[in-house]
Scaffold this motif. Structure first.
Motif, PDB file in Angstrom:
ATOM      1  N   PRO A  67     -45.509  -0.540   2.051  1.00  0.00           N
ATOM      2  CA  PRO A  67     -44.081  -0.271   2.307  1.00  0.00           C
ATOM      3  C   PRO A  67     -43.706   1.203   2.273  1.00  0.00           C
ATOM      4  O   PRO A  67     -42.940   1.663   3.126  1.00  0.00           O
ATOM      5  CB  PRO A  67     -43.379  -1.058   1.204  1.00  0.00           C
TER       6      PRO A  67
ATOM      7  N   TRP B  30     -34.339  -5.572   3.644  1.00  0.00           N
ATOM      8  CA  TRP B  30     -34.929  -4.258   3.903  1.00  0.00           C
ATOM      9  C   TRP B  30     -34.863  -3.872   5.380  1.00  0.00           C
ATOM     10  O   TRP B  30     -35.057  -2.700   5.718  1.00  0.00           O
ATOM     11  CB  TRP B  30     -36.387  -4.236   3.434  1.00  0.00           C
TER      12      TRP B  30
ATOM     13  N   THR C  13     -40.636  -7.761   7.550  1.00  0.00           N
ATOM     14  CA  THR C  13     -40.616  -9.006   6.786  1.00  0.00           C
ATOM     15  C   THR C  13     -41.969  -9.707   6.758  1.00  0.00           C
ATOM     16  O   THR C  13     -42.199 -10.569   5.902  1.00  0.00           O
ATOM     17  CB  THR C  13     -39.572  -9.973   7.368  1.00  0.00           C
TER      18      THR C  13
ATOM     19  N   LEU D 197     -41.720  -7.361   2.907  1.00  0.00           N
ATOM     20  CA  LEU D 197     -40.433  -7.039   2.290  1.00  0.00           C
ATOM     21  C   LEU D 197     -39.405  -8.120   2.590  1.00  0.00           C
ATOM     22  O   LEU D 197     -39.549  -8.892   3.547  1.00  0.00           O
ATOM     23  CB  LEU D 197     -39.938  -5.684   2.815  1.00  0.00           C
ATOM     24  N   GLU D 198     -38.361  -8.149   1.803  1.00  0.00           N
ATOM     25  CA  GLU D 198     -37.260  -9.086   2.035  1.00  0.00           C
ATOM     26  C   GLU D 198     -36.482  -8.697   3.287  1.00  0.00           C
ATOM     27  O   GLU D 198     -36.514  -7.546   3.737  1.00  0.00           O
ATOM     28  CB  GLU D 198     -36.318  -9.108   0.832  1.00  0.00           C
TER      29      GLU D 198
END
Length: 392
Positions: free
Chosen positions: A292, A240, A231, A236-237
């Protein structure tokens, strides 16, 4: 492989879910209990310390009991600890419940490791161990990500309740699948506790245990703090986080399955190749975590390598401690969780350094390097030679 071995793996799945689930829950636990993420990370170390202390103690206490009742009692205590943890008002109380749960898990796993080895021919310990540890890897594939998703939806306390509920069908499996009693011959052939402790003074056994601890310390140092990297560094959210945990779990399942087919007769190549790749993988994670795609790929690879090397080392511990049947599983449990305790504690100190969220990966690199340096003089023990009870 006997059905009872798979039933033991079901129980290990429930307990493994608890052992690893905090990696996806720390960001939720920390603000709820009004502590930092680093402080919340001590929950992982508290659990591991309980396992280190509890493994030999509970193995000796369980010596006079049939395996079924030792395993069942440990599992029910584990269930009660999670019910208490679900209503814990602060970090100290939650820490206490984690220690109790760890003591119960230690008793269970120490007996289960020895039981698994006894259920198969002497030259198939590695495969039996792979089946048992598949419960742990299945936990990382399914249980831990599901826990992270449940925690996001209903809060981290719901995850503790879910683990407690998951233990109940595992208890039924133990009642129906594990023999109720030992035979008189089993008791007669079991050496005295003092004689078993004498076997544990073997310097080679101690060195292999230390090596296992170092590898697991590297694994837990990086794994425990994956969520902040996902995060934060990767951007990323939160949704994920379960995906990343699934990838790590899928990698661990792949690694332990592959190692189970090789660790009895060809441990040397597994350890040499896997150890070298582990050493490359941790700094690669630190350098590429902001991408990512690279993060996702490397998490899978490191999960596979960590569990392939770790499970192979546990197999070597069981062979080296074959003359101490009560304490062999305890030795393996203690070795793994000495690393699991120290890794997150040491990694927490790196979070406030310039490395930030990536500090644990750099620490894992140093631990993997230390393991490789230690492994060089242990080559005969690690390749499975020099003992009549070890195959090939």
């Amino acid at each position: 492989m006997p059905l009872s071995l798979y039933l033991l793996a079901v129980a290990v799945f429930a307990m493994g879910t608890s052992e690893f689930m905090l990696a996806g829950l720390l960001p939720a636990i920390a603000p709820d209990l009004d502590v930092t993420v680093g402080a919340a990370g001590t929950l992982t170390s508290a659990f591991a310390i309980g396992l280190v202390v509890g493994a030999p103690l509970t193995a000796v206490l369980a010596r006079a009991l049939p395996g079924r009742w030792s395993l069942l009692g440990s599992l029910l205590l584990f269930t009660a600890a999670h019910a208490a943890g679900a209503v814990a008002p602060d970090l100290p109380v939650l820490l206490a419940t984690r220690v109790v749960a760890a003591l119960a898990y230690a008793g269970f796993l120490a007996v289960a490791l020895t039981t698994a080895a006894a259920l198969v021919p002497a030259d198939r310990k590695g495969r039996a161990l792979a089946v048992l540890l598949s419960g742990t890897t299945a936990a990382t594939v399914a249980g831990v990500p599901a826990g992270a998703a449940l925690g996001s939806a209903l809060g981290w306390r719901a995850v503790f309740w879910a683990v407690a509920a998951l233990c109940l069908p595992a208890a039924l499996g133990i009642l129906t699948g594990v023999p109720a009693r030992r035979t008189p011959q089993d008791a007669a052939e079991r050496p005295a506790v003092r004689a078993e402790f004498a076997q544990l003074r073997n310097p080679r056994l101690m060195a292999v245990m230390l090596l296992a601890a170092l590898v697991n310390a590297a694994t837990f140092a990086g794994f425990t703090y994956l969520a902040p990297v996902v995060t934060g560094t990767a951007g990323l959210e939160e949704s994920w986080v379960p995906v990343v945990l699934v990838l790590f779990g899928a990698g661990s399942f792949t690694g332990v399955t592959a190692a189970g087919r090789l660790s009895d007769r060809h441990p040397g190549p597994v350890l040499a190749t896997g150890g070298a790749l582990l050493l490359l993988g941790w700094p690669a994670l630190a350098l590429l975590a902001h991408r990512p795609a690279a993060l996702l790929a490397l998490v899978f690879v490191q999960g596979a390598l960590s569990f392939a090397v770790g499970s192979t080392l546990v197999t070597r511990v069981l062979y080296e401690a074959a003359a101490a049947p009560t304490l062999a599983g305890a030795c393996a449990t203690a070795a793994l969780n000495l690393g699991a305790a120290t890794g997150p504690l040491a990694a927490a100190t790196t979070l406030d350094t310039p490395a930030g969220d990536l500090g644990p990966f750099w620490l894992s690199t140093l631990l993997a390097l230390s393991a490789l340096l230690l492994a060089a003089p242990l080559h005969p023990a690690l390749r499975g030679t020099g003992r009549t009870d070890a195959p090939g």
